[in-house]
Design a protein around this motif. Sequence first.
Motif, short mmCIF file in Angstrom:
data_model
loop_
_atom_site.label_atom_id
_atom_site.label_comp_id
_atom_site.label_asym_id
_atom_site.label_seq_id
_atom_site.Cartn_x
_atom_site.Cartn_y
_atom_site.Cartn_z
N THR A 133 0.86 -1.18 0.00
CA THR A 133 0.00 0.00 0.00
C THR A 133 0.90 1.24 0.00
OG1 THR A 133 -1.43 -1.27 1.46
CG2 THR A 133 -1.98 1.05 1.14
N PRO A 134 0.71 2.15 -0.99
CA PRO A 134 1.60 3.32 -1.03
C PRO A 134 1.41 4.18 0.21
CG PRO A 134 0.28 3.13 -3.04
CD PRO A 134 -0.26 2.13 -2.08
N LEU A 135 2.51 4.67 0.73
CA LEU A 135 2.46 5.51 1.93
C LEU A 135 1.63 6.76 1.68
CD1 LEU A 135 3.55 5.90 4.83
CD2 LEU A 135 5.35 7.29 3.82
N VAL A 136 1.70 7.30 0.44
CA VAL A 136 0.93 8.51 0.12
C VAL A 136 -0.55 8.28 0.36
CG1 VAL A 136 0.88 10.36 -1.57
CG2 VAL A 136 2.51 8.50 -1.84
N ALA A 137 -1.00 7.01 0.18
CA ALA A 137 -2.41 6.70 0.39
C ALA A 137 -2.76 6.62 1.87
CB ALA A 137 -2.75 5.38 -0.30
N ILE A 138 -1.78 6.25 2.68
CA ILE A 138 -2.05 6.09 4.11
C ILE A 138 -1.83 7.39 4.88
CG2 ILE A 138 -1.54 4.66 6.14
CD1 ILE A 138 -0.27 2.63 4.29
N ALA A 139 -0.94 8.25 4.36
CA ALA A 139 -0.53 9.45 5.09
C ALA A 139 -1.72 10.32 5.55
CB ALA A 139 0.46 10.25 4.26
N PRO A 140 -2.72 10.57 4.68
CA PRO A 140 -3.83 11.40 5.16
C PRO A 140 -4.54 10.80 6.37
CG PRO A 140 -3.91 11.16 2.78
CD PRO A 140 -2.85 10.22 3.27
N LEU A 141 -4.63 9.47 6.38
CA LEU A 141 -5.25 8.79 7.51
C LEU A 141 -4.44 9.02 8.79
CD1 LEU A 141 -7.64 6.86 7.98
CD2 LEU A 141 -6.02 4.97 7.78
N LEU A 142 -3.12 8.96 8.65
CA LEU A 142 -2.24 9.17 9.81
C LEU A 142 -2.43 10.57 10.38
CD1 LEU A 142 1.12 7.53 8.61
CD2 LEU A 142 -0.53 6.63 10.24
N VAL A 143 -2.54 11.56 9.47
CA VAL A 143 -2.73 12.94 9.93
C VAL A 143 -4.10 13.08 10.59
CG1 VAL A 143 -2.89 15.35 9.18
CG2 VAL A 143 -1.14 13.86 8.21
N LEU A 144 -5.09 12.39 10.01
CA LEU A 144 -6.45 12.44 10.58
C LEU A 144 -6.44 11.88 12.00
CD1 LEU A 144 -9.39 13.09 9.62
CD2 LEU A 144 -9.63 10.62 9.27
N TRP A 145 -5.72 10.77 12.21
CA TRP A 145 -5.70 10.11 13.52
C TRP A 145 -4.78 10.81 14.51
CZ3 TRP A 145 -5.10 4.33 11.62
CH2 TRP A 145 -6.34 3.87 11.20
N LEU A 146 -3.60 11.21 14.03
CA LEU A 146 -2.56 11.65 14.96
C LEU A 146 -2.34 13.16 14.94
CD1 LEU A 146 -0.08 8.78 14.04
CD2 LEU A 146 -1.46 8.91 16.10
N GLY A 147 -3.08 13.88 14.07
CA GLY A 147 -2.96 15.33 14.02
C GLY A 147 -1.83 15.78 13.12
#
Lengths: 271, 247
Positions: free
Chosen positions: B96-110
């Motif tokens: 899974t490309p990190l670019v696809a997960i990154a927004p989720l990380l920001v959503l969860w962790l600020g």
Amino acid sequence: MRLAALRNMTIALPEEAPPACIEVRDLGVRFGALSVIEKLSFVIRQHEFVSLLGPSGCGKSTLLRAVSGLIAATEGEVLIGGETLGKQAPSLRLGMMFQKPLLLPWRTTLENIVLPVEIELGGQTVSHNDLARARRLLSLVRLDGFEDAYPQQLSGGMQQRVALARALMADPDVLLLDEPFGALDEMTREALNEELLQVWRSADTRLKTIVMVTHSIQEAVSMSDRIFVFAARPARLLEALEVSLPHPRAPESVEFARCLGRVRRLVREQA
Amino acid sequence: MKSAIYIPMAFFTSALLLMEVLVRALDVPAYLLPPPSAIFAAFDLSLLRNLAVTLTEAFIGFALAGCAAFILALLFVRSPTLERGLFPIAITLKTTPLVAIAPLLVLWLGTGWMSKIMAAALISFFPVLVNTVKGLKAADAEYFELFRTLRASAWQEFAKLRIPYCLPYLASALKISSSLAIVGAIVGEFVGATQGLGYLIMVSSAHLETAVLFSAIFAAAAAGILLFNLLGWAERRLIFWQRFDAE
């Protein structure tokens, strides 16, 4: 064939036989459908030097591994000093040496030699006595001055000497050798053979019995008390030849040549 | 040995000089391609601060991932069931490309540090895991036979054979992961941040401050090279026995 079996029997029963060291009874080893050893039986007595000779792939190495306990017997049993080989370590100590030196590259010569003691001690530090013994073994295999060298700085022959010293560090009663000098050149090999015989006879170690797998007829004849000649898979003992020549054996002597010829004929017959 | 440094340096400097001359001679607009002198003029304290932020995020993520991957690799080698169960999940995560997960990380962790650290950790985790598992199993079968004939415990086999044997594998994985960690941190900053090289790149490109953009790109490259060489240096010191291997 029948004659050979007859001769075999007379040899296996000397008048005053020392106690049996290794007893193999109806041993069978199979890997899945492949039967490597079938119904194999023999006795090796204490103070004997026995060579296992046979074509490659005939199961000699497998036999040695079954005797050392690395491979479990599918049928039959192996007795070491009268005790059946199983989960429990036999009271006679076994040492093994492989074709490759298998030294740990991050350890110096001396550190490699003390490995068996380190493992036996668990967490404890190695004592001065053990270190002194390791140094004695180092000079026994003629590596004085190399105790701080790393394996990669040593030649192949020297590495194998370190491996021999390491095997002796475990203070084995029985040494099992799997083509220990097979990867070395002829000259180094002869020098190491001589050293091995010296170690075997020396009183410094409690080593009594040696079993060596080899491809070299010359090596087998110059070293052993008895030569077990094997036929190919499944491994069968063709004949156990006694070599009653005194040490040191002169390869140019008539008796040596006669013995060599006998073994060579046997090996050729089955090829 | 010295020429390994000097010759590339000479080529690099010549290329910069050539670029300076060409950009000025052809009158290329500064928002498209600023001359190197303008890029170096953009090297200032704020660039250094942003570089420090990204490096810190990348390094923490990298260190966490390195430790976690190493421990998981040890467990994998101890328990084949665990390896069979978790390895496919790890591979899925990897593909899974990190670019696809990154927004989720920001959503969860600020938009703060945590999301960048996690992004850096996620991307640097996998190479360490794979290589460590490989390294822990890499010793010849005969080495394991030797340890069995010496009646070594499973723990001794790890401490005296598997782990030292694995170190060269671990080192090359760490070098790969160190560069990836910087990518991870910058991707995290792209999605949402108030500082860091990724933030600087986004803002300067939006404002057409191309010289600043270039300075940030150079800084990111320099950070990668710095981490890589630092690890290479540590590797040569710690894994001394590899130096002997001529072939």
